[in-house]
Design a protein around this motif. Structure first.
Motif, PDB file in Angstrom:
ATOM      1  N   UNK A  84      72.022  56.769 -22.638  1.00 11.63           N
ATOM      2  CA  UNK A  84      72.200  58.058 -22.016  1.00 11.63           C
ATOM      3  C   UNK A  84      73.055  58.015 -20.702  1.00 11.63           C
ATOM      4  N   UNK A  85      73.877  56.994 -20.623  1.00  7.68           N
ATOM      5  CA  UNK A  85      75.097  57.156 -19.450  1.00  7.68           C
ATOM      6  C   UNK A  85      76.330  57.769 -20.020  1.00  7.68           C
ATOM      7  N   UNK A  86      76.713  58.416 -19.085  1.00 10.21           N
ATOM      8  CA  UNK A  86      77.999  59.394 -19.510  1.00 10.21           C
ATOM      9  C   UNK A  86      79.089  58.407 -19.761  1.00 10.21           C
ATOM     10  N   UNK A  87      79.897  58.338 -20.929  1.00 12.77           N
ATOM     11  CA  UNK A  87      80.942  57.658 -20.981  1.00 12.77           C
ATOM     12  C   UNK A  87      82.345  58.425 -20.885  1.00 12.77           C
ATOM     13  N   UNK A  88      82.408  59.563 -21.640  1.00  8.80           N
ATOM     14  CA  UNK A  88      83.466  60.294 -21.411  1.00  8.80           C
ATOM     15  C   UNK A  88      83.098  61.835 -21.148  1.00  8.80           C
ATOM     16  N   UNK A  89      83.956  62.405 -20.391  1.00 10.26           N
ATOM     17  CA  UNK A  89      83.773  63.764 -20.122  1.00 10.26           C
ATOM     18  C   UNK A  89      85.292  64.309 -20.061  1.00 10.26           C
ATOM     19  N   UNK A  90      85.516  65.296 -21.378  1.00 11.67           N
ATOM     20  CA  UNK A  90      86.676  65.450 -21.881  1.00 11.67           C
ATOM     21  C   UNK A  90      86.878  67.021 -21.782  1.00 11.67           C
ATOM     22  N   UNK A  91      88.018  67.655 -21.009  1.00 11.50           N
ATOM     23  CA  UNK A  91      88.388  68.823 -21.353  1.00 11.50           C
ATOM     24  C   UNK A  91      89.250  68.975 -22.512  1.00 11.50           C
ATOM     25  N   UNK A  92      89.024  70.143 -23.207  1.00 17.00           N
ATOM     26  CA  UNK A  92      89.850  70.812 -24.485  1.00 17.00           C
ATOM     27  C   UNK A  92      91.151  70.977 -23.936  1.00 17.00           C
ATOM     28  N   UNK A  93      92.015  70.316 -24.689  1.00 15.28           N
ATOM     29  CA  UNK A  93      93.631  70.943 -24.332  1.00 15.28           C
ATOM     30  C   UNK A  93      93.828  71.979 -25.076  1.00 15.28           C
ATOM     31  N   UNK A  94      95.120  72.662 -24.791  1.00 14.77           N
ATOM     32  CA  UNK A  94      95.531  73.782 -25.018  1.00 14.77           C
ATOM     33  C   UNK A  94      95.648  74.002 -26.819  1.00 14.77           C
ATOM     34  N   UNK A  95      95.843  72.821 -27.134  1.00 17.78           N
ATOM     35  CA  UNK A  95      96.092  72.774 -28.799  1.00 17.78           C
ATOM     36  C   UNK A  95      94.914  72.243 -29.388  1.00 17.78           C
ATOM     37  N   UNK A  96      93.579  72.468 -28.758  1.00 18.22           N
ATOM     38  CA  UNK A  96      92.351  72.470 -29.246  1.00 18.22           C
ATOM     39  C   UNK A  96      91.937  70.975 -29.521  1.00 18.22           C
ATOM     40  N   UNK A  97      92.750  70.172 -28.726  1.00 20.11           N
ATOM     41  CA  UNK A  97      92.262  68.720 -29.226  1.00 20.11           C
ATOM     42  C   UNK A  97      91.478  68.097 -27.927  1.00 20.11           C
ATOM     43  N   UNK A  98      90.899  67.117 -28.044  1.00 19.04           N
ATOM     44  CA  UNK A  98      90.156  66.324 -27.031  1.00 19.04           C
ATOM     45  C   UNK A  98      90.897  65.037 -26.932  1.00 19.04           C
ATOM     46  N   UNK A  99      91.462  64.599 -25.770  1.00 19.85           N
ATOM     47  CA  UNK A  99      92.045  63.368 -25.733  1.00 19.85           C
ATOM     48  C   UNK A  99      91.558  62.744 -24.193  1.00 19.85           C
ATOM     49  N   UNK A 100      91.739  61.285 -24.222  1.00 16.91           N
ATOM     50  CA  UNK A 100      91.211  60.755 -22.915  1.00 16.91           C
ATOM     51  C   UNK A 100      92.244  59.585 -22.879  1.00 16.91           C
ATOM     52  N   UNK A 101      92.378  59.082 -21.673  1.00 13.21           N
ATOM     53  CA  UNK A 101      93.114  58.044 -21.479  1.00 13.21           C
ATOM     54  C   UNK A 101      92.246  56.848 -21.147  1.00 13.21           C
ATOM     55  N   UNK A 102      92.148  55.814 -21.840  1.00  9.50           N
ATOM     56  CA  UNK A 102      91.499  54.524 -21.687  1.00  9.50           C
ATOM     57  C   UNK A 102      92.083  53.228 -21.502  1.00  9.50           C
ATOM     58  N   UNK A 103      91.724  52.508 -20.482  1.00  6.40           N
ATOM     59  CA  UNK A 103      92.423  51.321 -20.150  1.00  6.40           C
ATOM     60  C   UNK A 103      91.645  50.219 -20.992  1.00  6.40           C
ATOM     61  N   UNK A 104      92.531  49.809 -21.592  1.00  5.09           N
ATOM     62  CA  UNK A 104      92.362  48.480 -22.387  1.00  5.09           C
ATOM     63  C   UNK A 104      92.252  47.281 -21.531  1.00  5.09           C
ATOM     64  N   UNK A 105      90.980  46.683 -21.734  1.00  5.36           N
ATOM     65  CA  UNK A 105      90.670  45.662 -20.662  1.00  5.36           C
ATOM     66  C   UNK A 105      90.704  44.205 -21.383  1.00  5.36           C
ATOM     67  N   UNK A 106      90.670  43.205 -20.627  1.00  9.74           N
ATOM     68  CA  UNK A 106      90.454  41.824 -21.242  1.00  9.74           C
ATOM     69  C   UNK A 106      89.155  41.184 -20.773  1.00  9.74           C
ATOM     70  N   UNK A 107      88.523  40.419 -21.540  1.00  7.97           N
ATOM     71  CA  UNK A 107      87.200  39.862 -20.982  1.00  7.97           C
ATOM     72  C   UNK A 107      87.261  39.153 -19.940  1.00  7.97           C
ATOM     73  N   UNK A 108      86.305  39.354 -18.977  1.00  3.98           N
ATOM     74  CA  UNK A 108      86.504  38.605 -17.859  1.00  3.98           C
ATOM     75  C   UNK A 108      85.655  37.307 -17.919  1.00  3.98           C
ATOM     76  N   UNK A 109      86.135  36.134 -17.447  1.00  2.51           N
ATOM     77  CA  UNK A 109      85.370  34.943 -17.398  1.00  2.51           C
ATOM     78  C   UNK A 109      84.966  34.583 -16.075  1.00  2.51           C
ATOM     79  N   UNK A 110      83.512  35.004 -15.922  1.00  2.81           N
ATOM     80  CA  UNK A 110      82.964  34.961 -14.459  1.00  2.81           C
ATOM     81  C   UNK A 110      82.817  33.823 -13.949  1.00  2.81           C
TER      82      UNK A 110
END
Length: 180
Positions: A127-153
């Motif tokens: 129940x942690x919030x992942x995305x909060x997206x506003x609907x665009x004028x063309x009735x679509x939901x889109x989000x910008x997501x950053x592609x990550x690389x696995x971190x070797x700690x």
């Protein structure tokens, strides 16, 4: 397009103003959240953390056209809180011009999808919030997501105690002290 309501009635839908090419995005970080798409999919091969290129098949779109599946894999996203999230079972479709996340597929992994007003909220199984997206004028939901690389700690461990803690399967520090 025709939708059959019952045997005696036919409803015809004709959207002459729809211009799909107008909504094609060349921005690789833009993802559409869609309830109508059955699978996550992208045309960007470099997004994948891992991919099984033996997976093949075809995806059919609403207009009856088909595109070839070039593999299926997982993509690692970086969340705003610096955590990483893996999306599994993403189709690689080389001709696809937009990235799609299936809301149905997200609910299969126990995500909660809430639509209220012009907002779409997606929560993970904790129940942690992942995305909060506003609907665009063309009735679509889109989000910008950053592609990550696995971190070797482990590559950054300078402290010898932490190094042994990791090497010994995260053994507690008192036990490591007793061993020395």
């Amino acid at each position: 397009m025709a939708i059959i309501v019952d045997d005696s009635e036919k409803v015809l839908l004709n959207e002459g103003e729809v211009q799909p090419k107008k909504h094609i995005s060349t921005e690789e970080s833009l993802w559409y959240l869609d309830n109508g798409v059955s699978n996550h999919m992208t045309g960007v091969r470099s997004h994948f953390k891992e991919i099984n290129e033996a997976i093949s098949g075809r995806v059919r779109f609403g207009d009856g056209s088909y595109v070839e599946i070039k593999g299926r894999g997982s993509i690692l996203f970086e969340c705003k809180n610096q955590e990483q999230m893996i999306i599994f079972d993403v189709y690689c479709i080389s001709n696809l011009k937009n990235n799609m996340l299936s809301l149905g597929q997200l609910t299969e992994i126990r995500c909660k999808v809430v639509m209220e007003g012009n907002r779409l909220l997606i929560y993970n199984h904790r129940r942690n919030l992942l995305f909060k997206v506003e609907r665009s004028k063309n009735m679509l939901y889109n989000v910008r997501l950053k592609i990550s690389t696995p971190a070797c700690l482990l590559a950054n461990i300078d402290d010898e105690a932490w190094m042994w803690h990791t090497r010994l399967g995260h053994l507690n520090f008192d036990s490591i002290k007793d061993m020395t």
